[in-house]
Design an enzyme around this catalytic site. Structure first.
Site, PDB file in Angstrom:
ATOM      1  N   HIS A 265     -26.947 -16.217  32.800  1.00 61.68           N
ATOM      2  CA  HIS A 265     -25.750 -16.200  31.969  1.00 61.68           C
ATOM      3  C   HIS A 265     -26.000 -16.527  30.504  1.00 61.68           C
ATOM      4  O   HIS A 265     -27.113 -16.815  30.100  1.00 61.68           O
ATOM      5  CB  HIS A 265     -24.723 -17.196  32.527  1.00 61.68           C
ATOM      6  CG  HIS A 265     -25.177 -18.629  32.447  1.00 61.68           C
ATOM      7  ND1 HIS A 265     -25.344 -19.398  33.568  1.00 61.68           N
ATOM      8  CD2 HIS A 265     -25.487 -19.420  31.396  1.00 61.68           C
ATOM      9  CE1 HIS A 265     -25.734 -20.621  33.203  1.00 61.68           C
ATOM     10  NE2 HIS A 265     -25.821 -20.648  31.901  1.00 61.68           N
TER      11      HIS A 265
ATOM     12  N   HIS B 222     -30.224 -26.962  33.225  1.00 64.94           N
ATOM     13  CA  HIS B 222     -29.472 -26.946  31.968  1.00 64.94           C
ATOM     14  C   HIS B 222     -27.980 -26.787  32.254  1.00 64.94           C
ATOM     15  O   HIS B 222     -27.597 -26.113  33.207  1.00 64.94           O
ATOM     16  CB  HIS B 222     -29.948 -25.795  31.085  1.00 64.94           C
ATOM     17  CG  HIS B 222     -31.370 -25.914  30.642  1.00 64.94           C
ATOM     18  ND1 HIS B 222     -32.432 -25.647  31.495  1.00 64.94           N
ATOM     19  CD2 HIS B 222     -31.912 -26.275  29.459  1.00 64.94           C
ATOM     20  CE1 HIS B 222     -33.567 -25.848  30.835  1.00 64.94           C
ATOM     21  NE2 HIS B 222     -33.282 -26.226  29.604  1.00 64.94           N
TER      22      HIS B 222
ATOM     23  N   ASP C 160     -35.019 -24.281  37.811  1.00 60.89           N
ATOM     24  CA  ASP C 160     -35.824 -24.939  36.791  1.00 60.89           C
ATOM     25  C   ASP C 160     -35.769 -26.464  36.875  1.00 60.89           C
ATOM     26  O   ASP C 160     -36.382 -27.149  36.060  1.00 60.89           O
ATOM     27  CB  ASP C 160     -35.406 -24.479  35.396  1.00 60.89           C
ATOM     28  CG  ASP C 160     -33.905 -24.559  35.160  1.00 60.89           C
ATOM     29  OD1 ASP C 160     -33.166 -24.907  36.109  1.00 60.89           O
ATOM     30  OD2 ASP C 160     -33.455 -24.255  34.042  1.00 60.89           O
TER      31      ASP C 160
END
Length: 359
Positions: free
Chosen positions: A138, A177, A262
């Protein structure tokens, strides 16, 4: 509904359906190739599983109507950024070229076709397949960010609402994130619950614990910033004390997952310490929530992950979880990389979240 060419092949026996979109610019999309190879090696493809696993083929390219609400990179002739073969000026770490928009529309077509397939399957069976889109991740509403050119999960959410009448959408973002683009897109929307688990402070100003939505959407955004070096124990705590009760209380019509890898201990993009088994447990729990709360309607969308080995192994183990099969994580997980978790910090974050959201 925007069907694939194999729409007539909707099966009442499939347990998992996935799509693959490879971009010409293989940064960071070389990971999709690595994942496909790992799935073949693990015998987690239709070649080895027959009708239990389906790969969606020849999906139609998305249209401008499909990517509405401005949550997508603009075509080059309309972009706010300077587009050239060297990339887009101002896009930071996001490499884009004059073919990026077209390729992004192809990826988006694959993802919304997955949503169509899962929703259609739920109408003919109590146990529809879980969807998994191996595509590009995204971005923010007005442009590319963080290796991302389009807001895939946000587009899928609006598609589920607009085309299929599924009003209440629950989005779980498990990338290291914060899901800034998705967060911003639905910050005022009470019908889309956005829950993000990420590393505290990894993206300054985003994903703070007191970012809970605005106006009618107040309370429908939940950010779980975990301290550095949080790992398997912390994630299990969040799973049991935050994700499960929030999803049960919201009562979604469909669950969408921004599946970032991640946060793995071997990934260079974060200082979290998730293991392959962590992703297996997450996928298993989310699958169970979908079965209990929304007729099994659930689609995963690939997000971050830069260590190709840990990424591929973790996605493969997520596939096993979604298939209802035992984990193979013991073959890959090594405590050699893991240091002591900040248990107190993780507990404090969870307790504060529970107070803010009355869990």
């Amino acid at each position: 509904m925007r069907p694939c060419s194999n729409k007539e092949e909707i099966s009442s026996t499939a347990k998992l359906i996935y799509s693959v979109t490879l971009c010409k610019e293989e940064h960071p999309e070389c990971r999709v190739s690595a994942i496909v190879s790992a799935l073949e090696k693990a015998h987690l493809t239709p070649k080895f599983r027959g009708s239990d696993i389906t790969q969606l083929q020849n999906c139609k390219t998305a249209t401008f109507e499909d990517v509405g609400d401005g949550h997508f990179i603009s075509p080059p002739k309309k972009a706010k950024y300077s587009v050239s073969e060297e990339g887009v000026d101002g896009s930071g770490d996001t490499h884009t070229t004059d073919t990026t928009f077209k390729e992004s529309l192809v990826s988006t077509g694959a993802e919304i076709s997955l949503v169509d397939y899962v929703v259609a399957s739920a109408k003919i069976t109590k146990n529809p397949p879980i969807g998994f889109a191996l595509i590009c991740p995204h971005a923010v509403p007005d442009g590319p960010l963080g290796f991302c050119s389009g807001g895939n999960v946000a587009i899928a959410a609006r598609h589920a609402q607009r085309v299929h009448g599924l009003q209440r959408v629950f989005i779980i973002d498990i990338s290291a994130h914060p899901g800034k683009g998705t967060n911003d897109m639905f910050y005022d929307d009470p019908d889309v619950f956005f829950l993000s688990i990420h590393q505290d402070g990894i993206l300054p100003g985003a994903g703070k614990i007191d970012h809970i939505g605005r106006g009618k959407g107040a309370g429908a955004t939940l950010n779980v910033p975990l301290p550095q070096f949080s790992g398997d124990f912390s994630m299990q705590t969040v799973l049991c004390q935050v994700i499960v009760p929030c999803t049960q209380r919201f009562k979604p019509d469909i669950i969408l997952v921004s599946a970032g890898y991640d946060a793995h201990v071997q990934d260079p993009q974060s200082k979290l310490q998730f293991l392959t088994r962590t992703y297996y447990l997450l996928a298993s729990c989310i699958k169970k929530l979908a079965e209990d709360l929304c007729g099994g309607r659930c689609v995963f969308f690939l997000e971050g992950g830069d260590n190709l080995e840990s990424l591929s192994n973790s996605v493969a183990d997520s596939f096993r979880a979604l298939m209802g099969e035992p984990s193979n994580s013991a073959e890959f997980d090594s405590r050699y990389f893991v240091i002591m978790e900040p248990y107190l910090g993780a507990r404090q974050a969870v307790q504060k979240i529970k107070q803010i959201h009355s869990l």
